[in-house]
Design a protein around this motif. Structure first.
Motif, short mmCIF file in Angstrom:
data_model
loop_
_atom_site.label_atom_id
_atom_site.label_comp_id
_atom_site.label_asym_id
_atom_site.label_seq_id
_atom_site.Cartn_x
_atom_site.Cartn_y
_atom_site.Cartn_z
N LYS A 4 1.14 -1.16 -0.21
CA LYS A 4 -0.01 -0.09 0.14
C LYS A 4 0.91 1.28 0.21
CE LYS A 4 -3.78 -2.18 2.50
NZ LYS A 4 -4.47 -2.66 1.45
N ILE A 5 0.46 2.29 -0.40
CA ILE A 5 0.94 3.34 -0.63
C ILE A 5 0.42 4.51 0.25
CG2 ILE A 5 0.21 4.16 -2.78
CD1 ILE A 5 3.21 5.56 -3.19
N PHE A 6 0.78 5.32 1.03
CA PHE A 6 0.42 6.47 1.82
C PHE A 6 1.14 7.76 1.36
CE2 PHE A 6 -1.22 2.80 3.97
CZ PHE A 6 -2.58 3.37 4.52
N VAL A 7 0.81 8.66 0.76
CA VAL A 7 1.36 9.78 0.18
C VAL A 7 1.20 10.83 1.08
CG1 VAL A 7 1.72 11.54 -1.47
CG2 VAL A 7 1.44 9.17 -2.40
N ASN A 8 1.99 11.57 1.70
CA ASN A 8 1.84 12.68 2.84
C ASN A 8 1.89 13.77 2.14
OD1 ASN A 8 1.62 11.13 5.44
ND2 ASN A 8 3.54 10.39 4.52
N LEU A 9 0.81 14.76 2.05
CA LEU A 9 0.81 16.01 1.58
C LEU A 9 0.30 17.29 2.53
CD1 LEU A 9 -1.41 14.99 -1.53
CD2 LEU A 9 0.98 15.57 -1.63
N PRO A 10 1.23 18.03 2.61
CA PRO A 10 0.78 19.39 3.31
C PRO A 10 -0.20 19.88 2.75
CG PRO A 10 2.75 19.81 2.26
CD PRO A 10 2.53 18.42 1.84
N LEU A 51 -2.25 16.24 5.42
CA LEU A 51 -1.59 16.84 6.70
C LEU A 51 -1.72 18.34 6.66
CD1 LEU A 51 1.24 14.37 6.98
CD2 LEU A 51 -0.81 13.84 7.98
N THR A 52 -2.27 18.78 7.94
CA THR A 52 -1.93 20.33 8.25
C THR A 52 -0.57 20.55 8.28
OG1 THR A 52 -1.77 19.90 10.53
CG2 THR A 52 -3.84 20.46 9.75
N GLU A 53 -0.15 21.83 7.78
CA GLU A 53 1.29 21.97 7.68
C GLU A 53 2.13 21.58 8.99
OE1 GLU A 53 1.72 25.73 5.89
OE2 GLU A 53 1.25 24.86 3.77
N SER A 54 1.55 22.01 10.19
CA SER A 54 2.28 21.73 11.46
C SER A 54 2.36 20.25 11.54
CB SER A 54 1.59 22.41 12.56
OG SER A 54 0.06 21.88 12.58
N SER A 55 1.39 19.55 11.25
CA SER A 55 1.42 18.15 11.32
C SER A 55 2.75 17.55 10.36
CB SER A 55 0.04 17.37 11.11
OG SER A 55 -0.74 17.90 12.21
N PHE A 56 2.66 17.82 9.25
CA PHE A 56 3.72 17.59 8.17
C PHE A 56 5.00 17.74 8.63
CE2 PHE A 56 6.07 18.17 4.18
CZ PHE A 56 5.64 16.91 3.65
N ASP A 66 7.19 25.64 -1.67
CA ASP A 66 6.14 26.84 -2.20
C ASP A 66 5.61 26.10 -3.77
OD1 ASP A 66 4.74 29.06 -3.28
OD2 ASP A 66 6.30 30.29 -3.17
N THR A 67 4.56 25.82 -3.56
CA THR A 67 4.08 25.17 -4.74
C THR A 67 3.63 26.22 -5.89
OG1 THR A 67 1.65 25.13 -3.88
CG2 THR A 67 3.06 23.20 -3.61
N ALA A 68 3.67 27.40 -5.59
CA ALA A 68 3.50 28.55 -6.55
C ALA A 68 4.70 28.67 -7.49
CB ALA A 68 3.26 29.93 -5.90
N THR A 69 5.87 28.21 -6.99
CA THR A 69 7.16 28.35 -7.67
C THR A 69 8.02 27.14 -7.72
OG1 THR A 69 8.37 28.88 -5.59
CG2 THR A 69 7.58 30.57 -6.99
N HIS A 120 -0.62 21.04 -5.13
CA HIS A 120 0.02 19.90 -5.40
C HIS A 120 -0.49 19.47 -7.03
CE1 HIS A 120 1.25 19.66 -1.35
NE2 HIS A 120 -0.15 19.64 -1.17
N LEU A 121 0.63 19.11 -7.77
CA LEU A 121 0.40 18.47 -9.07
C LEU A 121 -0.02 17.00 -9.19
CD1 LEU A 121 3.31 20.08 -10.64
CD2 LEU A 121 1.13 21.08 -10.56
#
Length: 134
Positions: A4-10, A51-56, A66-69, A120-121
């Motif tokens: 199984k795969i669990f991808v962690n995303l902030p 995940l919330t950014e603090s949890s990540f 920064d996903t904008a750049t 996220h892409l």
């Protein structure tokens, strides 16, 4: 062996992210969801931990890009038809995603992409293995 795969995303806003992916037709496993994380069920063996950014940040000392750049990854989802690709991306855009580039069509391979609420892409694609060039 089944892996199984669990991808962690902030994510900046967990509730908004869960609502976004719910609009795409995905479910959330409430057993692994709380105020800090949401377990997005993509398939029987693929999950995204939103995940919330603090949890990540508890998992790494590295900065969250920064996903904008910048892009750290592109998450590709293989779907069963071209129509499913179009349907998923249309739902994503209707739910607030952006489509950073147009569709690609190589005959045997069709794909579209979207950037979720946090940038996220995601790549949605369909491939016909029988039509693969040699």
């Amino acid at each position: 062996m089944s892996t199984k795969i669990f991808v962690n995303l902030p994510v900046k806003d967990l509730a908004k992210s869960i609502a976004f992916f719910s609009r795409l037709g995905y479910t959330v496993n409430s057993r692994f969801t709380d105020d800090n994380a949401g377990c997005l069920v993509i398939s029987d063996s693929i999950f995204a931990m939103l995940l919330t950014e603090s949890s990540f940040k508890a998992f790494t000392e590295m900065e969250i890009p920064d996903t904008a750049t910048s892009a750290q990854a592109i998450l590709a989802l293989g779907l069963d038809s071209r129509a499913e690709v179009d349907e998923l991306v249309a739902k994503a855009v209707a739910a607030g995603a952006t489509e950073p580039r147009g569709a690609t069509d190589e005959g045997f391979l069709y794909g579209r992409s979207f950037a979720d609420l946090d940038g996220h892409l995601w790549e949605a694609f369909w491939m016909d293995p029988a039509a693969l060039p040699d």
